[in-house]
Every structure is written in structure tokens, then in C-alpha cells.
Write an enzyme that holds these catalytic residues in place. Structure first.
Site, PDB file in Angstrom:
ATOM      1  N   ASN A  66      -1.673  -5.300   3.226  1.00  0.00           N
ATOM      2  CA  ASN A  66      -1.370  -5.876   1.729  1.00  0.00           C
ATOM      3  C   ASN A  66      -1.343  -7.338   1.819  1.00  0.00           C
ATOM      4  O   ASN A  66      -0.448  -7.794   2.533  1.00  0.00           O
ATOM      5  CB  ASN A  66      -0.018  -5.310   0.956  1.00  0.00           C
ATOM      6  CG  ASN A  66       0.026  -5.647  -0.303  1.00  0.00           C
ATOM      7  OD1 ASN A  66      -0.155  -6.673  -0.734  1.00  0.00           O
ATOM      8  ND2 ASN A  66       0.550  -4.665  -1.154  1.00  0.00           N
ATOM      9  N   ASP A  68      -1.090  -9.230  -1.110  1.00  0.00           N
ATOM     10  CA  ASP A  68      -0.754 -10.015  -2.204  1.00  0.00           C
ATOM     11  C   ASP A  68       0.060 -11.294  -2.063  1.00  0.00           C
ATOM     12  O   ASP A  68      -0.037 -12.168  -2.827  1.00  0.00           O
ATOM     13  CB  ASP A  68       0.164  -8.988  -2.920  1.00  0.00           C
ATOM     14  CG  ASP A  68      -0.552  -7.837  -3.356  1.00  0.00           C
ATOM     15  OD1 ASP A  68      -1.816  -7.738  -3.265  1.00  0.00           O
ATOM     16  OD2 ASP A  68       0.202  -6.719  -3.650  1.00  0.00           O
ATOM     17  N   HIS A  69       0.984 -11.257  -1.086  1.00  0.00           N
ATOM     18  CA  HIS A  69       1.774 -12.457  -1.149  1.00  0.00           C
ATOM     19  C   HIS A  69       1.173 -13.833  -0.624  1.00  0.00           C
ATOM     20  O   HIS A  69       2.246 -14.800  -0.457  1.00  0.00           O
ATOM     21  CB  HIS A  69       3.140 -11.984  -0.076  1.00  0.00           C
ATOM     22  CG  HIS A  69       3.969 -10.974  -1.088  1.00  0.00           C
ATOM     23  ND1 HIS A  69       4.225 -11.248  -2.258  1.00  0.00           N
ATOM     24  CD2 HIS A  69       4.419  -9.831  -0.705  1.00  0.00           C
ATOM     25  CE1 HIS A  69       4.741 -10.032  -2.863  1.00  0.00           C
ATOM     26  NE2 HIS A  69       5.192  -9.183  -1.891  1.00  0.00           N
ATOM     27  N   HIS A 113      -2.716  -5.696  -5.225  1.00  0.00           N
ATOM     28  CA  HIS A 113      -2.276  -5.110  -6.341  1.00  0.00           C
ATOM     29  C   HIS A 113      -2.892  -5.765  -7.446  1.00  0.00           C
ATOM     30  O   HIS A 113      -2.081  -7.233  -7.478  1.00  0.00           O
ATOM     31  CB  HIS A 113      -0.860  -4.860  -6.296  1.00  0.00           C
ATOM     32  CG  HIS A 113      -0.056  -4.310  -7.161  1.00  0.00           C
ATOM     33  ND1 HIS A 113       1.257  -3.900  -7.369  1.00  0.00           N
ATOM     34  CD2 HIS A 113      -0.376  -3.871  -8.599  1.00  0.00           C
ATOM     35  CE1 HIS A 113       1.609  -3.380  -8.440  1.00  0.00           C
ATOM     36  NE2 HIS A 113       0.516  -3.453  -9.158  1.00  0.00           N
ATOM     37  N   ARG A 130      -1.799  -6.832 -10.654  1.00  0.00           N
ATOM     38  CA  ARG A 130      -0.573  -6.386 -11.806  1.00  0.00           C
ATOM     39  C   ARG A 130      -1.035  -6.975 -13.062  1.00  0.00           C
ATOM     40  O   ARG A 130      -1.941  -8.070 -13.267  1.00  0.00           O
ATOM     41  CB  ARG A 130       0.376  -7.397 -11.455  1.00  0.00           C
ATOM     42  CG  ARG A 130       1.436  -6.684 -10.282  1.00  0.00           C
ATOM     43  CD  ARG A 130       2.644  -7.314 -10.085  1.00  0.00           C
ATOM     44  NE  ARG A 130       3.391  -6.394  -9.032  1.00  0.00           N
ATOM     45  CZ  ARG A 130       4.504  -5.805  -9.727  1.00  0.00           C
ATOM     46  NH1 ARG A 130       4.615  -5.475 -11.025  1.00  0.00           N
ATOM     47  NH2 ARG A 130       5.170  -5.253  -8.926  1.00  0.00           N
ATOM     48  N   ARG A 154       0.538 -11.966 -11.349  1.00  0.00           N
ATOM     49  CA  ARG A 154       1.332 -12.885 -10.827  1.00  0.00           C
ATOM     50  C   ARG A 154       0.904 -13.283  -9.298  1.00  0.00           C
ATOM     51  O   ARG A 154       1.278 -14.302  -8.935  1.00  0.00           O
ATOM     52  CB  ARG A 154       2.743 -12.403 -10.723  1.00  0.00           C
ATOM     53  CG  ARG A 154       3.167 -11.126  -9.741  1.00  0.00           C
ATOM     54  CD  ARG A 154       4.469 -10.873  -9.433  1.00  0.00           C
ATOM     55  NE  ARG A 154       5.117 -10.007 -10.675  1.00  0.00           N
ATOM     56  CZ  ARG A 154       6.065  -9.398 -10.584  1.00  0.00           C
ATOM     57  NH1 ARG A 154       6.618  -9.093  -9.700  1.00  0.00           N
ATOM     58  NH2 ARG A 154       6.458  -8.652 -11.970  1.00  0.00           N
ATOM     59  N   GLU A 201      -4.119  -1.275  -5.704  1.00  0.00           N
ATOM     60  CA  GLU A 201      -3.040  -0.784  -6.351  1.00  0.00           C
ATOM     61  C   GLU A 201      -3.011  -1.176  -7.896  1.00  0.00           C
ATOM     62  O   GLU A 201      -3.126  -2.362  -7.995  1.00  0.00           O
ATOM     63  CB  GLU A 201      -1.807  -1.388  -5.556  1.00  0.00           C
ATOM     64  CG  GLU A 201      -1.519  -0.847  -4.100  1.00  0.00           C
ATOM     65  CD  GLU A 201      -0.052  -1.312  -3.876  1.00  0.00           C
ATOM     66  OE1 GLU A 201       0.534  -2.321  -4.600  1.00  0.00           O
ATOM     67  OE2 GLU A 201       0.326  -1.173  -2.700  1.00  0.00           O
ATOM     68  N   THR A 259       9.348  -6.253  -6.984  1.00  0.00           N
ATOM     69  CA  THR A 259       8.127  -5.475  -6.293  1.00  0.00           C
ATOM     70  C   THR A 259       8.222  -4.224  -6.921  1.00  0.00           C
ATOM     71  O   THR A 259       9.156  -3.739  -7.716  1.00  0.00           O
ATOM     72  CB  THR A 259       8.156  -5.652  -4.854  1.00  0.00           C
ATOM     73  OG1 THR A 259       7.229  -4.922  -4.265  1.00  0.00           O
ATOM     74  CG2 THR A 259       9.442  -4.813  -4.206  1.00  0.00           C
ATOM     75  N   THR A 260       7.450  -3.277  -6.734  1.00  0.00           N
ATOM     76  CA  THR A 260       7.416  -1.711  -7.139  1.00  0.00           C
ATOM     77  C   THR A 260       8.654  -1.184  -6.726  1.00  0.00           C
ATOM     78  O   THR A 260       8.893  -0.973  -5.526  1.00  0.00           O
ATOM     79  CB  THR A 260       6.100  -1.119  -6.504  1.00  0.00           C
ATOM     80  OG1 THR A 260       4.762  -1.961  -6.709  1.00  0.00           O
ATOM     81  CG2 THR A 260       5.859   0.207  -7.348  1.00  0.00           C
ATOM     82  N   GLU A 273       0.795   8.534  -1.604  1.00  0.00           N
ATOM     83  CA  GLU A 273       1.446   7.341  -0.744  1.00  0.00           C
ATOM     84  C   GLU A 273       2.864   7.562  -0.958  1.00  0.00           C
ATOM     85  O   GLU A 273       3.475   7.368  -2.206  1.00  0.00           O
ATOM     86  CB  GLU A 273       0.992   6.070  -1.021  1.00  0.00           C
ATOM     87  CG  GLU A 273       1.691   5.002  -0.192  1.00  0.00           C
ATOM     88  CD  GLU A 273       1.070   3.791  -0.392  1.00  0.00           C
ATOM     89  OE1 GLU A 273      -0.038   3.450  -0.434  1.00  0.00           O
ATOM     90  OE2 GLU A 273       2.103   2.800  -0.122  1.00  0.00           O
ATOM     91  N   HIS A 294       5.786   0.732   1.783  1.00  0.00           N
ATOM     92  CA  HIS A 294       6.937   0.078   1.295  1.00  0.00           C
ATOM     93  C   HIS A 294       7.946  -0.494   2.057  1.00  0.00           C
ATOM     94  O   HIS A 294       8.895   0.663   2.454  1.00  0.00           O
ATOM     95  CB  HIS A 294       7.459   0.435  -0.169  1.00  0.00           C
ATOM     96  CG  HIS A 294       7.889  -0.407  -1.152  1.00  0.00           C
ATOM     97  ND1 HIS A 294       7.291  -1.072  -1.997  1.00  0.00           N
ATOM     98  CD2 HIS A 294       9.100  -0.895  -1.246  1.00  0.00           C
ATOM     99  CE1 HIS A 294       7.997  -1.809  -2.725  1.00  0.00           C
ATOM    100  NE2 HIS A 294       9.212  -1.981  -2.113  1.00  0.00           N
ATOM    101  N   GLY A 295       8.439  -1.520   2.318  1.00  0.00           N
ATOM    102  CA  GLY A 295       9.509  -1.819   3.106  1.00  0.00           C
ATOM    103  C   GLY A 295       9.406  -1.522   4.541  1.00  0.00           C
ATOM    104  O   GLY A 295      10.330  -1.657   5.363  1.00  0.00           O
TER     105      GLY A 295
HETATM  106  N1  PXP Z   1       2.477   0.529  -1.085  1.00  0.00           N
HETATM  107  C1  PXP Z   1       2.686   0.263  -2.549  1.00  0.00           C
HETATM  108  C2  PXP Z   1       2.206   1.169  -3.363  1.00  0.00           C
HETATM  109  C3  PXP Z   1       3.311  -1.016  -3.059  1.00  0.00           C
HETATM  110  O1  PXP Z   1       3.596  -1.092  -4.289  1.00  0.00           O
HETATM  111  C4  PXP Z   1       3.598  -2.128  -1.990  1.00  0.00           C
HETATM  112  C5  PXP Z   1       4.235  -3.089  -2.159  1.00  0.00           C
HETATM  113  O2  PXP Z   1       3.157  -3.884  -2.968  1.00  0.00           O
HETATM  114  C6  PXP Z   1       3.270  -1.777  -0.516  1.00  0.00           C
HETATM  115  C7  PXP Z   1       2.812  -0.646  -0.209  1.00  0.00           C
HETATM  116  C8  PXP Z   1       3.824  -2.710   0.568  1.00  0.00           C
HETATM  117  O3  PXP Z   1       4.909  -3.046   0.425  1.00  0.00           O
HETATM  118  P1  PXP Z   1       5.715  -4.203   1.685  1.00  0.00           P
HETATM  119  O4  PXP Z   1       5.240  -5.380   0.961  1.00  0.00           O
HETATM  120  O5  PXP Z   1       7.209  -3.755   1.226  1.00  0.00           O
HETATM  121  O6  PXP Z   1       5.225  -3.861   2.831  1.00  0.00           O
END
Ligand code: PXP
Length: 235
Positions: free
Chosen positions: A6, A8-9, A42, A44, A48, A68, A98-99, A149, A189-190
Site C-alpha cells: 500500500n 498511500d502514505h 485507496h 478516498r 487526502r 481500495e 485510517t480505515t 480481506e 491492517h496493522g
Molecule cells: N487493507 C485495508 C483494507 C486498508 O484500509 C489498509 C489501510 O489503508 C491496509 C490494508 C493497510 O494497513 P496498514 O497501513 O496498517 O498496513
């Protein structure tokens, strides 16, 4: 088990100054040289981090994009034009950092069933980001998704407190239940360099989507090595 990175950041940091650095396309190029399945992005509602044009630029690199998205008409239109490799439907609240939780499939299963039809008709794989909850999985089956997921946020929080067995068991049971219904299972996630090894205990996971920990590590060791270290941990 495959990895979806991912990115995004990278866009979050870029947008902090409103310019082009760090360059998202350069990051995508570096990531694509590694043995990853897809780039997760993602889009959004408030844009953002990822912007519409980022998706098209990354697609031009030949990347498989896991988009996403919230289940809104606006973003669906973009997905149908972009034709990513896959979409993952997530809940979206404007104020969240975040989600926060999984998608409530149960309360909108007829809406989602119709919503994913045109996406599937275009050959886009569909995934639903849900909590490890049997009722949500049954609803996901009704909707006709290809993948779920599993939201690993609760597991990741529990891991920090060194009390994760229960949460890991929930993920294992949920994955098995989905697989018995012929739904393929991803997770995310996480997840980070410390906790990700436990995902190997969940049979048959297809893909992990990881962002924050990889991008954070890349600040210190570079994106290439950050991805490759994560790949080593999940293989
Ligand atoms: N999967 C989904 C559906 C998410 O929304 C996110 C966060 O954008 C992630 C995975 C990745 O999460 P993390 O950035 O905590 O690794």
C-alpha cells in the site's frame, strides 16, 4: 502468500507540501521490481493521499492495482474506467485517521450485490474488507464477492499487548469459514515486521496488504529493502 504494498502514505507525505516529492510514480517503479502481487491504493472521497491521476499514472507502468474504495457511485465510475486488477470495498468516514473497522456487509447486502455486478462484468476481482465475523462472511457470500480481506487491526493491537491468541484464533476460524464457502481470503491492517509471521498460521491466506509499516521502514532503509525484508518474512 503474496504481498500487496500500500503506497498511500507516500502520497500523504507528498501532499503535505503540495508538490511532487516524494514521487509516487518513482516509488511504484521501485516496488514493482520486487516480487509483489499488486500495489494497493485507496482513493478516498476526500483525496487526502491518492489522487485520481495517480491511479492512471501507476496503471501506465503496467502495475496490478488493488483499488481500495468506498462503495459509492462516484468511485465506482472511476473504477469502471480505470479497470484495476482488483477492488477492495472498505467503509470510509471522513474524520478517521485510517480505515477503522470492517465493512458492514450484512446491513447493505442487496446494495453491495448490485454494486459489484458491473465491476465483475469488467473482469475486476472484488474483495470486501471485513471483520472476522461469521455473519459478515455469510453476507459476503450472498453478495458474490471473490475475496474477503480480513481486518487484522484487532489482532495487531492485541499483539502489542502480548495477548493475541484469541484474535488470531478468530482470524483462523473466519478464514476457514470463508474458504468453505469458496471465498478466497486476504488479510491486512496493522501488520508489521514483528507480527506478520503469525499470518502464516492462518491456512490458505492469499495476500497480505501492508502499507504503514513498510513505508515507515523505507524512511530508514529505502523502499526496495523495506519491501524485500517484508517478503522474506512472509515467504
Ligand atoms: N487493507 C485495508 C483494507 C486498508 O484500509 C489498509 C489501510 O489503508 C491496509 C490494508 C493497510 O494497513 P496498514 O497501513 O496498517 O498496513
Amino acid at each position: 502468500m503474496k504481498l500487496g504494498v500500500n503506497i498511500d502514505h507516500i502520497a500523504t507525505l507528498r501532499n503535505a507540501r503540495g508538490g511532487v516529492e516524494p514521487n509516487l510514480i518513482e516509488a511504484a517503479r521501485i516496488a514493482l521490481k520486487e516480487d509483489i502481487l499488486a500495489l494497493t491504493m485507496h482513493l478516498r472521497e476526500d483525496r487526502r493521499h491518492i489522487k485520481d491521476e495517480d491511479l492512471y499514472e501507476v496503471k501506465k507502468l503496467g502495475a496490478k492495482i488493488n483499488l481500495e474504495m468506498a462503495a459509492t457511485q462516484e468511485i465506482q465510475k472511476i473504477a469502471l474506467d480505470l479497470i484495476p486488477y482488483s477492488v477492495c470495498l472498505v467503509p470510509e468516514k471522513r474524520q478517521e485517521i485510517t480505515t477503522e473497522g470492517g465493512l458492514d456487509v450484512l446491513s447493505q447486502k442487496d446494495y453491495l450485490k448490485e454494486f459489484i455486478k458491473p465491476l465483475k462484468e469488467k473482469g475486476i476481482l472484488v474483495s470486501l474488507f471485513i471483520d472476522a465475523d461469521i455473519e459478515q462472511i455469510e453476507a459476503a457470500k450472498y453478495v458474490g464477492t471473490d475475496y474477503i480481506e480480513l481486518h487484522t487491526g484487532c489482532f495487531a493491537n492485541a499483539f502489542e499487548k502480548n495477548d493475541f491468541k484469541n484474535e488470531l484464533d478468530k482470524l483462523k476460524k473466519a478464514a476457514k469459514h470463508a474458504q468453505n464457502l469458496d471465498i478466497k481470503v486476504n488479510a491486512g491492517h496493522g501488520l508489521n515486521y514483528d507480527n506478520v509471521y503469525l499470518m502464516k498460521e492462518i491456512d490458505g491466506l492469499c495476500e497480505l496488504n501492508i502499507g504503514h509499516s513498510i513505508i515507515s521502514k523505507s524512511i530508514f532503509i529505502g523502499l526496495k529493502d523495506a519491501i524485500s525484508q517484508m517478503l522474506d518474512l512472509i515467504k
